[in-house]
Every structure is written in C-alpha cells, then in structure tokens.
Design an enzyme around this catalytic site. Sequence first.
Site, short mmCIF file in Angstrom:
data_model
loop_
_atom_site.label_atom_id
_atom_site.label_comp_id
_atom_site.label_asym_id
_atom_site.label_seq_id
_atom_site.Cartn_x
_atom_site.Cartn_y
_atom_site.Cartn_z
N HIS A 143 0.31 -65.81 58.69
CA HIS A 143 0.26 -64.43 58.19
C HIS A 143 -1.20 -63.99 58.12
CE1 HIS A 143 -0.49 -66.87 54.61
NE2 HIS A 143 -1.18 -65.86 54.18
N HIS A 179 -7.71 -62.61 60.30
CA HIS A 179 -7.47 -63.93 60.88
C HIS A 179 -6.16 -64.51 60.38
CE1 HIS A 179 -9.01 -65.01 56.95
NE2 HIS A 179 -8.43 -66.19 57.14
#
Length: 180
Positions: free
Chosen positions: A33, A117
């Site tokens: 995620h 990221h």
Amino acid sequence: MLPSTDAIAQLRDAVAAAPPGHGLRWTGEASWHFTLAFMGEVQDDHLPELHARLARAAAHTAPFPLRLHGSGHFGRRALWIGAAGGLDALRMLAERADAAARRAGIPMEQHRRYTPHLTLARARDDAADLRPCLDALSGFEGTPWQVDTLSLVRSHLPVSGVAGEQPRYEVVDAWPLTGH
C-alpha cells in the site's frame, strides 16, 4: 491507498524475477500500500474528528491516475517501488491527510516532503546489499490505474515473536475521491 489488482500482479512478477537479496525480508502482497500520512497510535476519542476531516479531504480531491514505477531505498534497510502519473494529486492528498490528522489533534512526526513508495523488503541489518534488487527493479513500469479512494488503515504489528511474521493491515474506513 492500494494498487489495482493488475498492478499487484505485475509487481509480484517483477519481485519474483529479482535476485533473492541476502538479508532481506520481503513484504507480503497483503501489505502492499501507499502510506499518505503515518499517524501512529490514534486515541479513540480522536477518531470521529479524524473521520470527518478525512472525508472532507477525499471530497476535495478528484480521482487521478497512478502507476508503479522505478525503485529506490531508504538507507540500507528498506527497498521500495515508486509511483508515477498523478504525483501532484497524490502529494496533495498526502498533505490533506496529514493536515486532517493534525487538526483532529493527532501528534504527527516532523513534516517532510512526501515520497510516494510501496515497501517491498526490509533488511535485517545494514549489511544487506540492495544493489542487485534495485538494478532488477529500476526499469519497472506498471499499468496505470485510477486512484479513487482514500482509506484509513490500522496496522497490527507482529506480537508473537514468530520469525517471519508480517504486520496485518485493516481498512477502518474509506471515502471516495469526489473533488473536481
């Protein structure tokens, strides 16, 4: 914020093709995620205000395209895959999530520029050589998907002491992105 099913499948294939990376613990797909704002422990009495403010943040943000792209690292301890596409919208949503938490009375860490990221692996120590994995993932380009939801996610960190146990993530609430 979760990648699409297709993006996860592409990333799974890229990770499987990467060199093993000695000393790395690969994260599981269920934990992939993008964190917009890490809030740490949130007291229950802050939740109603946080939910209201996150709902407003979602209402002020239009859906936007994103794709997994490139790779990088934080120090010698974390290997990640990055993002491309609607980065301005993603950064704005991260700013709004951070502001929502602060205004709801949640103490936040010192503010830093958001680096989108998805963490792929963590090293057990600073001796891990990330270069072969970084080289293998550097040209990675995922299929675009439409980001259309803001989710509040609770982390359940490992407590059993069992080697290799991974954190679990639970979506507490989610709001559609409806801004124009």
